[in-house]
Enzyme design. Structure first.
Site, mmCIF file in Angstrom:
data_model
loop_
_atom_site.group_PDB
_atom_site.id
_atom_site.type_symbol
_atom_site.label_atom_id
_atom_site.label_comp_id
_atom_site.label_asym_id
_atom_site.label_seq_id
_atom_site.Cartn_x
_atom_site.Cartn_y
_atom_site.Cartn_z
ATOM 1 C CD GLU A 85 -3.725 -0.883 -0.010
ATOM 2 O OE1 GLU A 85 -3.212 0.484 -0.514
ATOM 3 O OE2 GLU A 85 -4.206 -1.550 0.185
ATOM 4 C CD GLU A 116 3.960 -21.043 11.056
ATOM 5 O OE1 GLU A 116 3.655 -21.467 12.078
ATOM 6 O OE2 GLU A 116 3.395 -20.604 10.511
#
Length: 297
Positions: A85, A116
């Site tokens: 963004e 992960e």
């Protein structure tokens, strides 16, 4: 790092939602509303740490550094979202703020949570992005124990980078040594262990504040207006024109002409209008201002 995660705050059972499967739709909404209110308290309790993160990050970026978010699963996706963004909102280069997620781009749309658990992958990500002492690395992990994030933070510290940690468990549960330790204690989730809920909401709020605060410090904002907005579509062009009309006496037609002359850069357009200078002169002045601002940080 702990071997069992069952005792972590993010994994505990929420007493207020033990009968979740028996609630009506309205009762579910009301329960979520009550629990989500805790995210605001969590942000308030971490306000000093978030403010410190803003100061350290803006200073680093002023001096040629970059900001990296590192996470896995929901935490990784939130980091990538916030980074994505920044270019349209603040007209930054894609390299200035970057999101790193375990599993890469594929993990954005397809669950890759198993990745992960690899400490070495987190370390490799730091090396791949050539992170240095100028950069800032924000490790995001709701439960605080994600090996990928732990590996990235350790590798970044070895390079001398500024490190920030965002987790939703207390320091007593998971201890880390970083420059800024942000703990967003929202309590157990409505759906036990589903940290995409309150933990994810609070993390998104913290990242919103962090990146926006940094960009304010970098001069990307005038008042509360995004004067460095990238004019890349009609919506953003309309926003740019509204900003010009609000801050100058220009009509919509005049503002449109000025925006075109400025190369679709609102800050440049404003300086051209306010000081009666050409685009080249305005850009030169902005470059000087940016250098002076960097020197005074």
């Amino acid at each position: 790092m702990v071997s069992s995660r069952g005792h972590l705050l993010t994994e505990q059972n929420n007493p207020h939602s033990r009968n979740l499967d028996q609630l009506s739709s309205l009762e579910i909404v009301e329960l979520f509303n009550q629990e989500d209110a805790k995210t605001l308290t969590a942000i308030g309790n971490a306000r000093y740490e978030i403010a410190r993160a803003i100061d350290l990050t803006s200073e680093a970026l002023q001096n040629g550094g970059r900001l990296f978010y590192v996470g896995a699963g929901t935490s990784g996706r939130l980091g990538v979202l916030d980074a994505a963004e920044c270019p349209p909102t603040f007209c930054t280069s894609p390299e200035l703020v970057q999101g790193i997620i375990a599993g890469g781009e594929q993990a954005l749309v397809k669950s890759s949570e198993g990745l992960e658990d690899r400490v070495e992958d987190g370390e490799s990500a730091i090396a791949h992005h050539q992170i240095t002492s100028k950069d800032v690395v924000v490790g995001i992990t709701a439960g605080g124990t994600t090996p990928y994030v732990q590996g990235a933070i350790t590798a970044a510290q070895k390079q001398g980078a500024t490190t920030i940690f965002i987790a939703c468990v207390s320091p007593e549960e998971v201890t880390v040594k970083v420059d800024v330790d942000i703990r967003l204690l929202v309590g157990p989730e409505v759906l036990a262990g589903s940290t995409r809920l309150k933990a994810g909401t609070a993390t998104k709020m913290a990242l919103n504040i962090l990146s926006t605060g940094v960009m304010v410090k970098l001069g990307k904002v005038y008042g509360n207006r995004m004067v460095d907005v990238a004019v890349t579509n009609q919506k953003l062009r309309d926003r740019a024109l509204r900003i010009l009309q609000e801050l100058t006496p220009l009509s919509i037609e005049e503002a449109s002409q000025l925006l075109e002359k400025s190369g679709n850069r609102v800050k440049t357009a404003l300086l051209m209008q306010w000081q009666g200078v050409t685009r080249e002169q305005a850009e030169a002045q902005l470059a000087v201002d940016n250098r002076l601002s960097s020197q005074t940080k």
